[in-house]
Design an enzyme around this catalytic site. Sequence first.
Site, PDB file in Angstrom:
ATOM      1  N   GLU D 211      71.318  71.803  82.051  1.00 40.75           N
ATOM      2  CA  GLU D 211      72.243  70.499  82.295  1.00 40.75           C
ATOM      3  C   GLU D 211      73.523  71.396  81.842  1.00 40.75           C
ATOM      4  OE1 GLU D 211      70.543  67.742  79.545  1.00 40.75           O
ATOM      5  OE2 GLU D 211      71.698  68.223  77.873  1.00 40.75           O
ATOM      6  N   HIS D 249      73.437  63.927  75.187  1.00 39.63           N
ATOM      7  CA  HIS D 249      73.245  64.972  74.437  1.00 39.63           C
ATOM      8  C   HIS D 249      74.462  65.752  73.766  1.00 39.63           C
ATOM      9  CE1 HIS D 249      69.526  65.746  77.159  1.00 39.63           C
ATOM     10  NE2 HIS D 249      69.256  64.713  76.187  1.00 39.63           N
TER      11      HIS D 249
END
Lengths: 380, 380, 288, 288
Positions: D211, D249
């Site tokens: 990511e 995150h």
Amino acid sequence: MKLHEYQSKQIFSRYGIPIPRGKVASTAQEARQIAEELGVMVVVKAQVLVGGRGKAGGIRLAKDPIEAEEIAAKILAMQIKDLPVRKVLIDEAASIHSEIYLGITNDRAARRPVIMASSAGGVDIEEVARTTPERIIKVHIDPLLGLRDYQARDLAAGIDLPREHWRNFIAVAHGLWKTYTECDATLAEINPLVLTTENRLLALDGKMIIDDNALFRHPEFSEMRDLDVEAPAEVEARKYGLSYVKLDGDIGCMVNGAGLAMATMDILKLFGGNPANFLDIGGGANAERVAAALRILLSDPNVRTVLLNVFGGITRCDEVAHGIVNAMKEVKPKVPMIVRLVGTNAEEGRRILADAQMITAETLVEAAQKAVAAARGGLG
Amino acid sequence: MKLHEYQSKQIFSRYGIPIPRGKVASTAQEARQIAEELGVMVVVKAQVLVGGRGKAGGIRLAKDPIEAEEIAAKILAMQIKDLPVRKVLIDEAASIHSEIYLGITNDRAARRPVIMASSAGGVDIEEVARTTPERIIKVHIDPLLGLRDYQARDLAAGIDLPREHWRNFIAVAHGLWKTYTECDATLAEINPLVLTTENRLLALDGKMIIDDNALFRHPEFSEMRDLDVEAPAEVEARKYGLSYVKLDGDIGCMVNGAGLAMATMDILKLFGGNPANFLDIGGGANAERVAAALRILLSDPNVRTVLLNVFGGITRCDEVAHGIVNAMKEVKPKVPMIVRLVGTNAEEGRRILADAQMITAETLVEAAQKAVAAARGGLG
Amino acid sequence: MSILIDQDTRLLVQGITGNEGLFHTRQMAAYGTNIVAGVTPGKGGEWVLDGKIPVFDSVRLAVEATRANTSVIFVPARFATDAIFEAADAGIPLIVCITEGIPVQDMMCVRHYLDQKKCRLIGPNCPGVLSPGKCKVGIIPGDISIPGHVGIVSRSGTLTYEVLYALKLRHIGVSTCVGIGGDPISGTNFIDVLSMFEEDPHTEQVVLIGEIGGTDEERAAEFIATRMTKPVVAFIAGQTAPPGKRMGHAGAIVEGGSGLAQDKIRALQEAGVKVARHPEEIPDLLPV
Amino acid sequence: MSILIDQDTRLLVQGITGNEGLFHTRQMAAYGTNIVAGVTPGKGGEWVLDGKIPVFDSVRLAVEATRANTSVIFVPARFATDAIFEAADAGIPLIVCITEGIPVQDMMCVRHYLDQKKCRLIGPNCPGVLSPGKCKVGIIPGDISIPGHVGIVSRSGTLTYEVLYALKLRHIGVSTCVGIGGDPISGTNFIDVLSMFEEDPHTEQVVLIGEIGGTDEERAAEFIATRMTKPVVAFIAGQTAPPGKRMGHAGAIVEGGSGLAQDKIRALQEAGVKVARHPEEIPDLLPV
């Protein structure tokens, strides 16, 4: 350097360790005032840098300010193991449920700090270590990582502290770790750390030793130094950067280098003599330094002879000899002087000293034997 | 969270970094008073958490208190990049000899803090990094050992700082290191650190970003948070423990899991749609949480349809479906809802939702296509 | 052969422009040590010893320019810890720290840090290392020892010189003399040096000079008993030292009944080591 | 075979008596994981899971009593750093930290400390590790994957479940699935896991799920190009993420032009990796 109980506890308090309410007094009157302010039963505690205060009668309970004044007057008049009591600490009396030992020191062999706890608090921990070592729980600390919560918890579990007190105990351990590191202590000790009947943890007595090598980082401690604990000659020696330790014998020793100074003391003993001191005059040995060392050494009335043992390495022996001669002119010692010079230009050095009417020696054995004889009156 | 310049500099000052005399003002009148107190030429600086204040006219010199008041009034009426200026900092003007950049941040790739210095201070350091990277000196710091003197000295030498300033520079670097570690910063930056014509080092501007994960250790920072910098919906989302980021599109997204939420946004784009937001509802997905998420999402007037994408893992899809149905009853959205449930008990979940008259989808591709179509008015 | 230092030593002097640093740089150079660089922060670009040795601002720059492989530290105590870290971080594999007076907590951190690196520290508070006829790093007088096959390891300074000189007078030569220093925490301990001597083919016998404080001699005794084949002669100073008093060296103190000379002597004797009663007896105890 | 965990795993659960810890302990036990002990300071002596799993006050005691060789951490963020140190100091070779929200400076210290020990940390802020049919350590649902020969490594949680489930629907099995976590500093990186998969004879192909944020995928690409023989398929989430914003995150953020999904995709493609346009495309890209 050692700190007094009251100094140590003030520092503990700064790092969040709970201590009893209290204040230090220099007079019985002050002690009474403090007891009045506290308004409860107090403990009057002699502030001297020596163990066994309790047994010597230096720690006593006072039920009211008047008794506090009486007791303080008595304690302030005491000498404990030759040390005068100049201050007393007036603390509120605690109701003690149990006593714990908690301390942090340097473990030389492990080369790391070690934190120790014991449920046998309130007594001499070295005695516990000798007789029931299993009652002391030790945990080594990574000096770069610092004390971890889990390590403090392991100590709490190890001494069977009831679980409801673990959190407070961990906080005290962290406070002590901060004290130890931020003050450059070689020992930071709470003994006893008491659990009161009100379920509080309280540092009832404290002890700290500060690393002399680290004092440059802590100018505040220089003012705290208690000179009573050292012989006046030791205090004087420190001013000149000399390392001096007074002993019981009659042969004064002046040596360059700590190891050689110890070896010189040892060989005197080996040949039946008794060294009066340890004295390292360090490298160089110029006249001023040698003169200061001589004066300090001769201030000890027991000294019946002086042994100078100098190894000429980088500094040549002839230079050292000149330094000695000049120092002798200034100090004019009245006891026999045995001088041993060895190493670079030793012969020339010995010749210079022979002119100065000193007893010279070539080997360490010869020097020691001559010094022992001189101390017995057989020489000079 | 980002801190304002005035907050950062106050913190710097606490760690021994010299900053200009100055104070923050919320009104033009206050600005004038501060300028009067300072009694010298001042700089009026807009306090907004965005770059380019200078270019926007948010930093201006004032030669006297009256001018300071005028300028402060103007700046306090400004919006800089959509952010209102609510405070101005009034600093004494410094006479600048040269400008340095000094910053500490986390180097993710090296997994260590890195301290950076550049003689090209006062400008955008990312621009310097792009165009003349050789002008930035970087030194990695061992997180357990901390910044060493020699490392700070290497920086000073690396940016060709004249030697007479090395000692002060090292002190500033240590102050910044302490700031960075003790405040749990992810960035602590002085730009510019100026060398004044009086040969002082002075932190003229400062920037700090605090690690959100470390705020539990720093309750003092919570009060410093500037909510202007965030969309109101983001502030609201944080209250519910939801992670929400507003975007420009028209398809509202509600997903469990950050990675899946990003993947959902991406697939919408892939099929010609435009996500209106990132929203991670986390694990569990109970009715209250889903309802809050829906409300926040629908508060964006651009949203023309909503895509719910939930992977049922530990939480079963039928439970999630019930949560969604209950939330829908409360919020009553007026735009089409596309729901994709996958994983454990997905079929049953889909049945529950079908009863609730929602558009369901089995695959992510299907869900994305339906959502894009709905946003274009082709569905619902 | 010798241990630690020899003709391949390329020495860097940290604190080279200070009084002591400069004096001993001259002495080491006169002995034949290959001194390639000096470091004094803020004096980079200067030269010392009649323009023969370049001075750098940092160890890193000095190493890059001169490939120095050993450093000797003469900087004052309050800067010495940083100097050690700087040398270690610059990749110098052997650091000899002469400086006395480094705080013990600093040394615990240093030792802990260096243990994780391929870096050996000798000292601090030590006279350094001498491989007679080859190389001198530190302050041991060069002219009081001759090349030979006796290895010497010692916690002391002048006491070691005494022993070197006594050996020289008897025409006994030395492979390497290592002063490990008088502090409570040292970079290198007896065992480290004993194992180097054991492996060095040119060292035939070893003299260990210990003193009160700590238990390093006791652990050395155990090592000698179990791992050494070469004969060891020892001397321990401080039999007459009172407990609780620091005898000059920061590490020379009997604490809590630990560190007594008597215990060390007994441990060494039990390990088969001949222990001299006084320094001048050492040459007599060495096997011919 | 599998990597990291299997039938020989003897699992310790730190924070076993908390809500989350207890729930997942039950799930892991139901999956067949051999859970030998739990730790909750202050609750030593208790038992959980119907008296089957003993609880200890410390990891050290738990390891002494049960020879646990893997630990999974469910304790809250403010205590998790200490829990990691405790497990590492107790000699546990594999630690899986599920906890989200550990300060990044703590993690720099942890990672630095563990790099010097023989100790591997997975996570934090990760779903853990699953070796289908053998062992489950963490919170990955057990029933969404079947045993097989695809290795999976991912920075994400539910996105990984998606992929596992999509594979299962196509009857594609997994050797081990490793969630390395979404924080900026992790105990284990892509390369660490890729090299384990490369060496694991039972893993035939690998799926990498990355990511935005950091450059770990770029370094993985370089590793794949130069050191891997097994085919790798990848997916990178966050192509539509705006710069400067944290996407859930802590580690998912594009900063200073670094960490863009496009750069990662390009690097992987240049390394010969097939990059899926969306998660459901992954099964199609795996070689048959």
